[in-house]
Design an enzyme around this catalytic site. Structure first.
Site, PDB file in Angstrom:
ATOM      1  N   GLU A  42      21.686 -54.287   8.873  1.00  0.00           N
ATOM      2  CA  GLU A  42      20.759 -53.723   7.788  1.00  0.00           C
ATOM      3  C   GLU A  42      19.742 -52.836   8.250  1.00  0.00           C
ATOM      4  O   GLU A  42      19.518 -51.874   7.936  1.00  0.00           O
ATOM      5  CB  GLU A  42      20.311 -54.664   7.006  1.00  0.00           C
ATOM      6  N   GLU A  89      27.429 -46.417   7.428  1.00  0.00           N
ATOM      7  CA  GLU A  89      28.095 -47.440   8.374  1.00  0.00           C
ATOM      8  C   GLU A  89      27.996 -47.372   9.712  1.00  0.00           C
ATOM      9  O   GLU A  89      27.976 -48.386  10.283  1.00  0.00           O
ATOM     10  CB  GLU A  89      29.228 -47.778   7.578  1.00  0.00           C
TER      11      GLU A  89
END
Length: 487
Positions: A255, A284
């Site tokens: 994250e 991502e």
């Protein structure tokens, strides 16, 4: 003021309201009282109505027809505003509000069903979500492919056909590599109780090591780790398990990759369309390269082993080499977010195929659990034991994120390309990682990719960072085969 100036001033307010919407979502998953869910659904629907009205305001069309971009950045701003305006204008306002209200409420229903292992309690709501998403997709597609239209929200320029071809190239080599590695003896599972408070203390240290600016962010707990926000307020969540500290540590690093992308975008782009990550696939790529190519590398694992010994004492792993193998072990597992690098994409491909079938109508919602379980057994050669390890494990479908899952594998492919280019430019990177210092890597990523935000289209963003080399799955496969063939 010129038409361009008027448009950008209007857009700044819209972007600010969008950030407020995101903050409501963050609160819903972290701190909101459970009993507030019905009211929050009304709040989300009301704000979505305001946002939709702004995104489809006829003045935007007038400004766009008159605006003259002052430079290349301005041209990129107009490109993104035009795309947003045209897409938003295709979706009726009442549909946008109904979706916002339903998906806000659906998230809580999914969470309770997941906790109770009760698929039947969630299916009626999921049917409503799928029906509304099909309606939205049809409006966006305007006669074209509905699923392709959905993909554009997450990966502009992608198509199901191109992604299917990429995934078809990934599957056989990943399966072969998995079978070869798992044929050898894997490290034993950790057998130790890791204090959850100490996990959170170490995970914040990791976040800072990877460049997360805590003065403009925070780390909280959630059922499903995520990153939220952009610019000057970027928050992340993680989760802890007393028997599995890697869940916490590597969820955090993952994250942080997302968060550092948002924090690293040029401040000139704050509260403009360029002030966000360009796509979820590119996003991502940042989370996966932080987590895997950097965080699970052998030199960084050597440093992390010492940190864990200092934090938890002797936790039953003999040395740095054993720790590296433990961090990267292949094992049978149900959960996508906990999967090893080799098998992770197989989890994503399952979801990609199932959601395409749901949207096309080839798969009924009532048959989803059985289809999931059958496909899982076929792909992984063992049976799903409970819904929270199967069809209820992910939040995405409950909140209408159809078209999102594909970007996880696309991000892995992008990360493979970026890793090759980065290591060519940073021959001494492993020496720094062995000291727990990924700064040279994170600075390279910021300069090559993050600071540019949405300036370029997604694939062009990766190609620019990789000195013009077009992204391909081959680099990811080469990285994985090289790494795991040595185990």
């Amino acid at each position: 003021m010129s038409a361009y100036d008027d448009l950008m001033a209007f857009q700044k307010e819209t972007e600010a309201l969008g950030q407020v919407m995101g903050r409501l979502g963050w609160d819903q998953e972290t701190m909101m009282p459970r009993g507030a869910a019905p009211q929050r659904a009304e709040e989300m629907a009301a704000l979505e109505g305001v946002l939709h009205a702004r995104r489809t305001d006829p003045r935007i069309g007038d400004w766009l027809s008159e605006a003259h971009a002052p430079d290349e950045v301005g041209k990129a701003q107009l490109r993104l505003i035009t795309r947003s305006y045209e897409r938003a204008s295709k979706v009726p306002a009442d549909l946008a509000q109904r979706l916002a209200k339903l998906t806000s409420a659906s998230q809580g229903i999914w969470a309770e069903a997941r906790a109770d292992e009760d698929v039947a309690a969630f299916l009626p709501t999921l049917k409503e979500v799928v029906a509304l998403k099909r309606e939205e997709g049809a409006a966006l597609a305007a006669g074209g492919d509905v699923y392709d239209a959905m993909l554009q929200d997450y990966e502009p320029g992608a198509s199901a056909e191109s992604l299917s071809a990429m995934f078809a190239a990934l599957r056989p080599r990943l399966t072969t590599l998995r079978d070869e590695v798992m044929a050898s003896e894997q490290p034993a599972d950790l057998d130790f109780d890791f204090d959850e408070g100490k996990q959170m203390k170490l995970t914040r240290k990791l976040a800072k090591a990877f460049g997360y600016d805590m003065s403009h962010g925070r780390v909280d707990k959630a059922v499903h780790p995520f990153s939220s926000g952009s610019g000057q307020d970027v928050r992340i969540t993680t989760r802890t398990s007393p028997r599995d500290p890697f869940n916490c540590l590597y969820s955090t690093v993952h994250e942080v990759g997302h968060a550092c992308y948002e924090q690293g975008i040029s401040k000139e782009y704050l509260l403009t369309p360029l002030g966000n990550g360009v796509s979820m696939g590119v996003h991502e790529s940042q989370s996966r390269i932080y987590e895997n190519q950097l965080g699970r590398s052998k030199p960084f694992c050597g440093w992390l082993y010492g940190q864990m010994r200092d934090t938890f004492g002797d936790f039953g792993v003999a040395d740095e080499d054993a720790f590296y193998r433990t961090v990267n072990k292949l094992r049978q597992g149900f959960i996508r977010t906990e999967a090893d690098e080799v098998q992770y994409n197989l989890h994503v491909l399952l979801r990609f195929d199932l959601e395409r079938a749901l949207i096309s109508g080839d798969l009924a919602v009532d048959d989803l659990e059985a289809a999931w379980n059958d496909r899982f057994a076929s792909d992984f050669d063992f049976e799903v034991d409970k819904p929270s390890n199967g069809v209820l494990q992910d939040v995405h479908w409950s909140v209408g994120l159809f078209g999102y899952f594909a970007t996880y594998s696309l991000g892995n492919v992008y990360a493979g390309c970026l890793n090759e280019a980065m290591r060519a430019d940073l021959p001494n990177l492993d020496e720094a990682l062995a000291q727990g210092d990924p700064t040279s890597a994170t600075e390279w990523l910021n300069e090559a990719l993050q600071r540019h935000g949405g300036l370029r289209e997604p694939r062009a963003t990766i190609a620019h960072a990789c000195s013009g080399v077009d992204p391909s799955e081959e680099r990811l496969l080469m990285y994985l085969e090289d790494k795991f063939s040595k185990f």
